[in-house]
Design a protein around this motif. Structure first.
Motif, mmCIF file in Angstrom:
data_model
loop_
_atom_site.group_PDB
_atom_site.id
_atom_site.type_symbol
_atom_site.label_atom_id
_atom_site.label_comp_id
_atom_site.label_asym_id
_atom_site.label_seq_id
_atom_site.Cartn_x
_atom_site.Cartn_y
_atom_site.Cartn_z
ATOM 1 N N LYS A 1 27.824 6.958 80.078
ATOM 2 C CA LYS A 1 28.148 6.205 80.894
ATOM 3 C C LYS A 1 27.528 4.535 81.086
ATOM 4 O O LYS A 1 28.219 3.499 80.577
ATOM 5 C CB LYS A 1 28.091 6.402 81.844
ATOM 6 N N SER A 2 26.089 5.065 81.132
ATOM 7 C CA SER A 2 25.401 3.502 81.251
ATOM 8 C C SER A 2 25.348 3.181 79.938
ATOM 9 O O SER A 2 24.660 1.797 80.061
ATOM 10 C CB SER A 2 24.001 3.449 81.536
ATOM 11 N N MET B 1 18.945 8.903 81.665
ATOM 12 C CA MET B 1 20.445 8.292 80.765
ATOM 13 C C MET B 1 21.343 9.021 80.337
ATOM 14 O O MET B 1 21.472 10.209 80.056
ATOM 15 C CB MET B 1 19.812 7.182 79.639
#
Length: 303
Positions: free
Chosen positions: A4-5, A1
């Motif tokens: 940005k996600s 993870m």
């Protein structure tokens, strides 16, 4: 993870102006209000580009419900072209991309200040009413903590006493707009400052009505096909404004709620309060194509 996600591209404004968290909260509170008809539900009223007391509650509900496929109608005291109505309509169109209309029959979402349209609303339409003061007990109990306990106990004796005193002093109930009404046999609500003429329109109506007060941070609802009964004594019937015999000076419409317009010679003329109904009546009179929907009243009598 990655970080940005978990983020998204920056946008200058959320869809419908309100942020996602505010919309989720208002939706939850609206569902609760629908489940308990007439009960006042508190919510965290957000800031919108409008002064408190000018429709911020109704605007927040409309911003939460609106989507690009909805047609939006906004009225103020029955008029589509007043400053308040035009400003809110323009704002909703700008933040949502939804088309606007003045035709009651075409609208999916109707936001109104102080009036319910004369044409009957359908099951697929939503009416949002702006409410300056949602607490019907305030005139008889200014302490809001006690007033809420009275609602919990269904203790509305003071309201009945207030109506009784008006009859004793004046010979009739003097309560005009915001007539206290019992919803679903349980909660007494203030149905916005709509005139007495409009209160019977809420009884067993096919549409959903959401009433929201931004300044007071409370909303309540009248679900479809819900009983709404004005508080009246058995031997003193409920009376609406005596407008049945009045005729609109512009359109010739008769048997609807009218606005009184004083003249220079001391007399008065009258115009139908629902401006779009007046426009449709004029078009029909002039031979133009205009569809007038079924109305709540016919010749001044509730259908």
């Amino acid at each position: 993870m990655s970080l940005k996600s978990l983020t998204k591209t920056w946008e200058p404004m959320s869809y419908g102006f309100l942020d996602a968290s505010a919309k989720r909260e208002i939706r939850r509170k609206m569902l609760k209000a629908i489940a308990v008809p007439g009960c006042q539900i508190p919510y965290a009223s957000r800031e919108v580009p409008m002064a408190r007391g000018w429709g911020t509650g109704g605007l927040q509900v409309s911003c939460t419900l609106i989507n690009p496929g909805m047609q939006v109608k906004v009225i103020d005291q029955g008029a589509d072209d007043s400053v308040n109505a035009a400003s809110i309509r323009k704002f909703l169109a700008r933040v949502s991309g939804a088309p606007t209309t003045m035709n009651t029959l075409e609208a999916d979402l109707i936001q109104s200040r102080h009036r319910i349209p004369e044409e009957k609303l359908r099951e697929d339409q939503i009416l949002v009413l702006q409410v300056p003061n949602p607490e019907p007990l305030r005139p008889v109990q200014p302490n809001m903590s006690i007033a809420r306990q009275m609602h919990a106990d269904a203790d509305y004796g003071r309201m009945w006493l207030q109506l009784y005193e008006q009859i004793v002093r004046s010979g009739r109930v003097m309560q005009g707009a915001s007539y206290p009404s019992l919803v679903n046999g349980r909660f007494v609500m203030t149905p916005s400052p709509i005139p007495r003429w409009d209160v019977p329109k809420m009884d067993m109506a096919a549409h959903l009505t959401i009433l929201s007060a931004g300044r007071e941070k409370r909303l309540h609802a009248v679900p479809p096909y819900t009983r709404v009964e004005p508080l009246v004594f058995d031997d003193v019937p409920y009376r609406v404004e005596e407008h049945a015999a009045l005729t609109c000076s512009r359109s010739g419409a008769r048997g609807f709620f009218m606005n009184e317009i004083p003249q220079g010679d001391g007399t008065s003329t009258y115009e139908v309060s629902d401006s779009e109904l007046g426009v449709k009546t004029i078009r029909c009179r002039d031979g133009e194509a205009a569809q007038v929907g079924e109305t709540w009243y016919k010749s001044g009598e509730m259908v």
